[in-house]
Enzyme design. Sequence first.
Site, PDB file in Angstrom:
ATOM      1  N   ARG A 233     -13.191   5.159   3.503  1.00 22.72           N
ATOM      2  CA  ARG A 233     -13.776   4.060   4.260  1.00 22.72           C
ATOM      3  C   ARG A 233     -13.419   4.250   5.724  1.00 22.72           C
ATOM      4  O   ARG A 233     -12.291   4.608   6.068  1.00 22.72           O
ATOM      5  CB  ARG A 233     -13.270   2.698   3.765  1.00 22.72           C
ATOM      6  CG  ARG A 233     -13.785   2.300   2.390  1.00 22.72           C
ATOM      7  CD  ARG A 233     -15.292   2.016   2.418  1.00 22.72           C
ATOM      8  NE  ARG A 233     -15.802   1.524   1.132  1.00 22.72           N
ATOM      9  CZ  ARG A 233     -16.305   2.280   0.180  1.00 22.72           C
ATOM     10  NH1 ARG A 233     -16.358   3.605   0.364  1.00 22.72           N
ATOM     11  NH2 ARG A 233     -16.768   1.759  -0.941  1.00 22.72           N
ATOM     12  N   GLU A 262     -20.125   1.311  10.762  1.00 27.43           N
ATOM     13  CA  GLU A 262     -21.030   2.209  10.039  1.00 27.43           C
ATOM     14  C   GLU A 262     -22.411   1.573   9.930  1.00 27.43           C
ATOM     15  O   GLU A 262     -22.548   0.508   9.330  1.00 27.43           O
ATOM     16  CB  GLU A 262     -20.477   2.492   8.648  1.00 27.43           C
ATOM     17  CG  GLU A 262     -21.229   3.590   7.905  1.00 27.43           C
ATOM     18  CD  GLU A 262     -20.575   3.951   6.584  1.00 27.43           C
ATOM     19  OE1 GLU A 262     -21.235   3.783   5.539  1.00 27.43           O
ATOM     20  OE2 GLU A 262     -19.419   4.403   6.596  1.00 27.43           O
ATOM     21  N   HIS A 281     -22.475   8.989   5.072  1.00 28.99           N
ATOM     22  CA  HIS A 281     -21.988   8.361   3.834  1.00 28.99           C
ATOM     23  C   HIS A 281     -22.808   8.844   2.632  1.00 28.99           C
ATOM     24  O   HIS A 281     -23.378   8.055   1.881  1.00 28.99           O
ATOM     25  CB  HIS A 281     -22.044   6.834   3.946  1.00 28.99           C
ATOM     26  CG  HIS A 281     -21.048   6.153   3.056  1.00 28.99           C
ATOM     27  ND1 HIS A 281     -20.475   4.941   3.373  1.00 28.99           N
ATOM     28  CD2 HIS A 281     -20.524   6.509   1.844  1.00 28.99           C
ATOM     29  CE1 HIS A 281     -19.640   4.575   2.401  1.00 28.99           C
ATOM     30  NE2 HIS A 281     -19.656   5.521   1.468  1.00 28.99           N
TER      31      HIS A 281
END
Length: 316
Positions: A233, A262, A281
């Site tokens: 993360r 993000e 991601h």
Amino acid sequence: MSHIALWSPHDDYLAELLRGLDGIRFTRIGSADDLAAALPSLDGIVMLGHFYTAPVADLIRGRGENLRWIQLTTAGYDGISFHGVPSHVRVTNAGRSHAPMVAEHAVTLLTALTRRLPAFAAPQARHAFDRAIGLPLATLEDATVAILGYGAIGRETGRRVASFGARVIGLARSAGADDFATAVRPAADLHAVLAEADALVVTAALTAETRGMVDAAAFGAMKPGGVLVNVARGAIVDSAALVAALRSGHLAGAGLDVTDPEPPPADDPIWDCPNLIVTPHVSGMGSAAVRRRIASVVRENVERFRSGQDLAHVVA
């Protein structure tokens, strides 16, 4: 008959699985509004972990009086940790389903940085076969790789890194023994481990304790010329400290599959850092084997749920 909803766009594989299970009334939802409409009659939800936001948590508390189970198709469950879940709802995740794929992505980033692949893009763009580029190449053989978060993904990463001849040090909640790591030390030893590490791979869950854990002090504890890979993360790594470490050259490179925020805005300074690889991601994508493992977890837990058995991979 149990009413189960799927909230996972484009996941026709799971939709077909759930639609074909006996004793299931299946609903497919595509938004929080769809969830709000379906919630009063839902017994369970199969959903992506990052959809569990604060507004969704409030929605479930307000309208999910009959809801008893949430099955996440992700390994991460930080939304559940930070926003909470009603006491009558059990939460399960995908277990180790994603671990091999995410570990493969982590090691891809790590080897690319170790062999300094980003530096070769500029000569290639100008059609130059430049062996005098002047960068120091390195190898994972005999290197020390620290892995912060030595769970399923961390251990699969350790397995792969060890095959290169690297020394692996895992960092977990507590010390232990492992087949692939030279040592597994408590996460509190992070700075001491970083002093001997050539690379840090972050695979930990995002919690109150890990948020911002890789900060300026952590980068300062690393040997000069180390590299960072984060497939966990973004918020575990202090973005400003990372930018400073890359720009100063203390950190030789970084590979990020996750960022904070993000996605980063177009003017985020992270984009212009040297020796940086950013992937959007995607570390858990691209594997039919992962899809099959997730489907197996969901199928098993649906059967357990319908028969009143304990669920597998409970996280809350």
